[in-house]
Design a protein around this motif. Structure first.
Motif, short mmCIF file in Angstrom:
data_model
loop_
_atom_site.label_atom_id
_atom_site.label_comp_id
_atom_site.label_asym_id
_atom_site.label_seq_id
_atom_site.Cartn_x
_atom_site.Cartn_y
_atom_site.Cartn_z
N ARG A 25 0.73 -1.18 0.05
CA ARG A 25 0.09 0.06 -0.05
C ARG A 25 0.70 1.32 -0.01
O ARG A 25 0.69 2.28 -0.45
N ASP A 26 2.09 1.28 0.68
CA ASP A 26 2.90 2.46 0.81
C ASP A 26 3.57 2.81 -0.59
O ASP A 26 3.67 3.67 -1.20
N LYS A 27 3.89 1.69 -1.47
CA LYS A 27 4.48 1.69 -2.71
C LYS A 27 3.43 2.28 -3.74
O LYS A 27 3.54 3.25 -4.24
N VAL B 112 -1.89 7.27 6.29
CA VAL B 112 -0.85 6.39 5.70
C VAL B 112 0.08 7.01 4.73
O VAL B 112 1.23 6.54 4.73
N ILE B 113 -0.18 8.19 4.20
CA ILE B 113 0.97 8.72 3.35
C ILE B 113 1.86 9.31 4.03
O ILE B 113 3.05 9.21 3.89
N SER B 114 1.50 9.70 5.37
CA SER B 114 2.75 10.08 6.33
C SER B 114 3.46 9.15 6.71
O SER B 114 4.73 9.29 6.84
N ASP C 220 -4.57 12.85 -8.10
CA ASP C 220 -5.22 13.85 -7.11
C ASP C 220 -5.57 12.83 -5.81
O ASP C 220 -6.11 11.69 -5.88
N LYS C 221 -5.22 13.52 -4.66
CA LYS C 221 -5.79 12.89 -3.46
C LYS C 221 -7.23 12.40 -3.58
O LYS C 221 -7.28 11.29 -3.05
#
Length: 181
Positions: free
Chosen positions: A130-132, A162-164, A144-145
């Protein structure tokens, strides 16, 4: 969400057409500005891109509206390519490109490309899928977010968390890599 927007446009909902422009215009303009290195041209091409997509949606000729994001990105690419091929633009385009770039510009371009390659390589080595996925979508593909949240079924608050965490892991990986070199 893309399917719902497409269906509303096919049914003649003018608010959905406005929503299409509000949702995608900035991102399309950004991608085209990066390609063309000309902000004014990018604005024109972004409008042409979204108008083309809007007409296709109105006609109901987009086969897979769930892939509307990709369709818009590809349309932007083709609109830009068509612009560069037009005879009247070829002269303008050639004149805007310096035929004898100085060495620092070449070095700078090489360094930027090398940095991109390293970042892509590092993102590929991330073990948390998911990070990748998030880092690629948000930073490499400039999605876009709101689109990412919609496609991954995340709330905006959850996305931020999650993005942090993904950025923190990426930073640690970058620091470790730099300390090894």
């Amino acid at each position: 969400m893309s399917v719902d927007l497409a269906e509303r446009i096919v049914s003649g909902d003018r608010d959905a057409e406005t929503e299409l422009f509000q949702r995608y215009y900035r991102r399309v303009r950004f991608v085209l500005a990066r390609r063309s290195q000309d902000f004014a041209l990018a604005e024109d091409l972004a409008q042409e891109t979204l108008l083309t997509v809007l007409n296709r949606l109105r006609e109901g000729t987009i086969d897979e509206p769930e892939y509307l994001n990709r369709f818009i990105q590809q349309t932007a690419k083709y609109v830009y390519i068509a612009w560069t091929r037009k005879r009247s633009n070829q002269t303008e385009f050639r004149e805007s490109v310096d035929d004898s770039p100085d060495e620092s510009a070449v070095d700078s371009a090489y360094e930027r490309e090398e940095t991109r390659r390293i970042v892509r390589e590092m993102i590929n080595s991330i073990t948390v899928p998911r990070d990748k996925d998030l880092l690629y979508r948000y930073y490499v593909h400039d999605q876009d977010k709101a689109v990412i949240c919609d496609e991954l079924s995340l709330s905006t608050e959850h996305f931020d968390r999650v993005i942090s965490r993904a950025r923190s892991r990426f930073r640690e990986m970058a620091r470790a890599r730099l300390s090894c070199e």
